[in-house]
Enzyme design. Structure first.
Site, mmCIF file in Angstrom:
data_model
loop_
_atom_site.group_PDB
_atom_site.id
_atom_site.type_symbol
_atom_site.label_atom_id
_atom_site.label_comp_id
_atom_site.label_asym_id
_atom_site.label_seq_id
_atom_site.Cartn_x
_atom_site.Cartn_y
_atom_site.Cartn_z
ATOM 1 N N ASP A 100 0.830 -1.203 0.000
ATOM 2 C CA ASP A 100 0.000 0.000 0.000
ATOM 3 C C ASP A 100 0.863 1.250 0.000
ATOM 4 O OD1 ASP A 100 -2.413 1.697 0.503
ATOM 5 O OD2 ASP A 100 -3.310 -0.217 1.045
ATOM 6 N N HIS A 156 -4.110 6.317 2.493
ATOM 7 C CA HIS A 156 -4.735 5.080 2.036
ATOM 8 C C HIS A 156 -4.248 3.853 2.806
ATOM 9 C CE1 HIS A 156 -5.527 1.773 -0.862
ATOM 10 N NE2 HIS A 156 -6.519 2.527 -1.314
ATOM 11 N N SER A 212 -10.874 -0.651 -2.297
ATOM 12 C CA SER A 212 -9.723 -0.600 -1.387
ATOM 13 C C SER A 212 -10.157 -0.767 0.059
ATOM 14 C CB SER A 212 -8.994 0.740 -1.527
ATOM 15 O OG SER A 212 -8.073 0.720 -2.573
#
Length: 767
Positions: free
Chosen positions: A136, A199, A526
């Protein structure tokens, strides 16, 4: 005159040839994939260097070219190569594929409770034995979600490391690495595993964050935030930066994660375009992870609702769609006439009920810049007259990130656009998104009122009675490469999910938003992927010796059945159903699949014995035929039957189930399908006398000729009075000749990449 034109043409062609030649000689990073690593202490790095030296001509050139040497878990390397050198490596014996260094995209206080999983039944030590590796954007280690209070030291199996300046691991985040093959950094990027995008922090805390009470986004969605397995360990492999995720870095991270000893790999990123299995770094990495007993959980992508848009579709991975939970975020627009219009928005700004002047964007056209009302109604900053907009709420006929209104000193915005009706966004100013029809009503009010005014109320949380429903952006099947494998596999919460955030990352759609938050609410596959990763880790903690395919099977066959009335594309949207982690630790039966099963599958995909042996590292691997065949005998927990237009429905599937429930048990089958379809299962009952015992059965599906038939579906359910082991069966039409070809696949509609205004933070336009 003619000579002059000829000379001009000659020099133009010469220049073009020179440019093309220079382009061909430009060195770009490529992955040279060579399959399984050699056995023993074979020096793979030396072999890679020697290969480069032979092609490039010198030791120095080879050293300067090499970026990564993959050799901990599989064999290959990444190097800077010209087009000519790429061609030479492609023809070299032992090389399976040469892959350009593409840039891929990165695709909770309520979500776990919504799934009936308020708290797991396992002990802290059981959860703490499981390690989730995430590929990630990095992680923010100081987040409260990653405190290690009460956690023991990392499991003895852990072989990873913690790298990077100003970054410290603990007994929660037990490992962290970062990769940047292009060596390109933006101003906001940290040269470490630290997260500047938000994220990776969000996905990590969703999968395995510790319990954090009173978590919220400016008071919205307040509650106790936690991951699915709060005591599991986290290892971060930072492969994504502000400009995307390079495939060479992704493969390097897989190489390390497998060798480091992770149990589950979570990958919330992917490509917009379908690649063949061994030209796709995620498929390659996850195949080798499978060989080492590691399940890879993938996001399905954010290119829905277009068909054939699903990504990460290899059968040895878990592919996760995104669906809603039973809340939605609403911000109401209240006009001066007292009429209220509800809109979707995570609005963190409180105007205290005070009304402000309201203007339609079309009435504030910047004529000096060449705009007119028809252009200005969409509210691009350079199309608006800042003198008319300043201090006002602007009615806009498009979805924006809010920065355009701020740029012209607007106070807030009411956006009338029906592009998204099933999720909310955060904005850097008071804002809400209403329907086009309500936008017309507001425009009528503006035109009929001398001094139109409005206010936008602070965000509210409303009950969503339609949940769970697969969200519009979630990528859909059918499988673009292998029509006999149903994808996605499952759906999980991926809409309006609250989780930890990097305090230096923008908290809204506007990349210039300088506010800082510890938790954020975002949407995407996600977000659904780490829900599945956490669920898989929970099953792994309960059953440490289960194979990746057994864990995947348990999650799929115990899934909640989705309401087909809400989803016209049925299983192409949600796969086997909605994930149910509480039930997944006791599935009764599992569909196990080994490397041998996948080798048989790959043979039927056209891979030959030579390539298969390189991939597996096993010289006993044999493809008896390289003729493409149906994948009906892969021991998969779902059934996909693609019928060429005009042909009768016909398919015979073989499956084997393993008893993981009561030692002595008998299961009977209950198939159900549309009336026009016949399903025969033989035998109709399976009796077991021991845990681990296996039984096989066949499923014969027949029916009339069909053409232009969209998906229709049913299921096969094995029951023993305690367990229900459910597998969906889908039937649909494809074009003639499309069984073994993706050429007839509809071209992907590229319109949804975002919103495009927010590809930086990855709230959607990535995975």
């Amino acid at each position: 005159m003619a000579d002059s034109k000829l000379h001009s043409l000659f020099y133009t062609l010469l220049l073009a040839a020179f440019v093309l030649n220079c382009h061909g000689q430009e060195r770009k990073v490529h992955i040279v994939y060579m399959g399984e690593r050699p056995q023993g202490d074979f020096p793979v790095a030396s072999m890679h260097h020697s290969m480069l030296q032979n092609v490039l001509g010198s030791t120095l050139s080879a050293k300067e070219s090499l970026v990564y040497s993959y050799g901990r878990s599989f064999n290959g390397f990444a190097a800077k190569l010209t087009d000519e050198e790429v061609a030479m490596f492609s023809e070299m014996e032992g090389v399976i594929s040469v892959i350009p260094n593409h840039k891929l995209k990165i695709h909770t206080t309520r979500s776990w409770d919504f799934m009936g999983f308020s708290k797991g039944k396992l002990s802290s030590s059981q959860e703490g034995s499981v390690i989730i590796g995430l590929l990630d954007t990095g992680i923010w280690p100081e987040s409260a979600s990653f405190n290690d209070r009460g956690l023991s030291p990392p499991p003895a199996k852990w072989k990873g490391i913690c790298t990077g300046a100003n970054f410290t691991c603990n007994n929660k985040i037990i490992g962290a690495r970062y990769y940047n093959s292009e060596n390109i950094y933006e101003v906001t990027d940290f040269h470490s595993p630290r997260d500047s995008e938000g994220h990776g922090t969000h996905t990590s805390s969703t999968a395995a964050g510790r319990e954090v009470p009173y978590a919220s986004y400016y008071g919205l969605a307040e509650g106790t935030a936690r991951g699915g397995v709060p005591n599991a360990r986290i290892a971060m492999y930072k492969v994504c930066w502000s400009d995307g995720c390079a495939t060479a870095d992704i493969l390097a991270a897989f190489d390390d994660a497998i060798a480091d000893g992770v149990d589950i790999i979570s990958v919330s990123l992917g490509s917009d375009f379908p690649f063949e299995y061994f030209e796709d770094p995620i498929a390659i990495g996850s195949f080798h992870a499978m060989k080492y007993g590691i399940l890879t959980s993938n996001s399905a992508g954010n290119s829905g609702p277009d068909p054939y848009s699903v990504s990460n579709f290899a059968p040895w991975t878990l592919t996760v769609a995104a669906s809603s939970i039973d809340r939605k975020f609403v911000a109401q627009a209240v006009l001066g006439n007292g009429i209220t219009y509800p809109g979707l928005s995570i609005n963190s700004f409180d105007l205290n009920g005070i009304s402000y002047p309201l203007i339609w964007g079309g009435d504030a056209a910047n004529y000096s810049a060449g705009a007119n009302p028809d252009i200005a109604r969409f509210c691009a900053a350079d199309a608006l007259n800042s003198y008319k907009v300043e201090g006002k709420i602007v009615l806009c006929e498009s979805l924006l990130d809010g920065s355009d209104i701020l740029a012209v000193n607007g106070l807030g915005t009411i956006m009338a656009d029906s592009v998204f009706t099933d999720l909310a966004f955060s904005y850097p100013l008071p804002a809400t998104l209403i329907s086009k029809e309500n936008g017309q009503d507001i425009l009528d009010y503006i035109r009929s009122t001398e001094y139109p005014i409005a206010t936008i109320m602070f965000g509210e949380t409303w009950k969503d009675a339609m949940a769970p429903k697969v969200v519009s952006f979630s990528s859909r099947g059918p499988n673009p490469i292998t029509v006999d494998i149903l994808k996605p596999d499952i759906t999980a919460p991926g809409v309006d999910i609250l989780a930890s955030w990097s305090p230096v990352a923008p908290p809204s759609l506007d990349p210039e938003d300088t506010r800082s938050v510890s938790f954020n609410i975002i949407s995407g596959t996600s977000m659904s992927c780490p829900h599945a990763s956490g669920s898989a880790a929970y099953v792994k903690a309960a059953h440490p010796n289960w194979s990746p395919s057994s864990i995947k099977s348990a999650l799929m066959t115990t899934a909640y059945v989705m309401d087909s009335r809400k989803q016209e594309d049925l299983e192409f949207a949600y796969g086997s159903g909605h994930i149910n982690p509480a039930q997944a630790i006791d599935p009764g039966l599992v569909y196990d699949a080994t490397e041998v099963d996948y080798v048989n599958f790959l043979c039927k995909q056209g891979y030959n014995t030579t390539i298969i042996r390189q991939i597996t590292g096993d010289n006993s691997s044999v493809c008896n035929s390289t003729e493409p065949g149906r994948a009906w005998d892969l021991n998969y927990p779902s059934f996909s039957l693609a019928i060429e237009d005009g042909q009768p429905i016909y398919g015979v599937f073989t499956r084997t189930v393993t008893n993981v429930g009561s030692p002595s048990s008998t299961y009977t089958v209950r198939p159900y399908m549309p009336a026009s379809v016949s399903v025969d299962v033989e035998p109709q009952s399976l009796s077991f006398s021991a845990v681990g015992e296996q039984k096989s059965f066949t499923v014969k599906v027949t029916g009339p000729k069909i053409a232009q038939q969209p998906i229709m579906s049913g299921a096969i359910v094995w029951e023993d009075g305690v367990h229900q082991v459910r597998s969906p069966v889908v039937i649909y039409n494809i074009l003639p000749g499309a069984v073994h070809s993706s050429d007839s696949m509809p071209q992907k509609n590229q319109k949804f990449k975002g919103p495009s205004m927010h590809t930086k933070n990855g709230i959607l336009g990535r995975h």
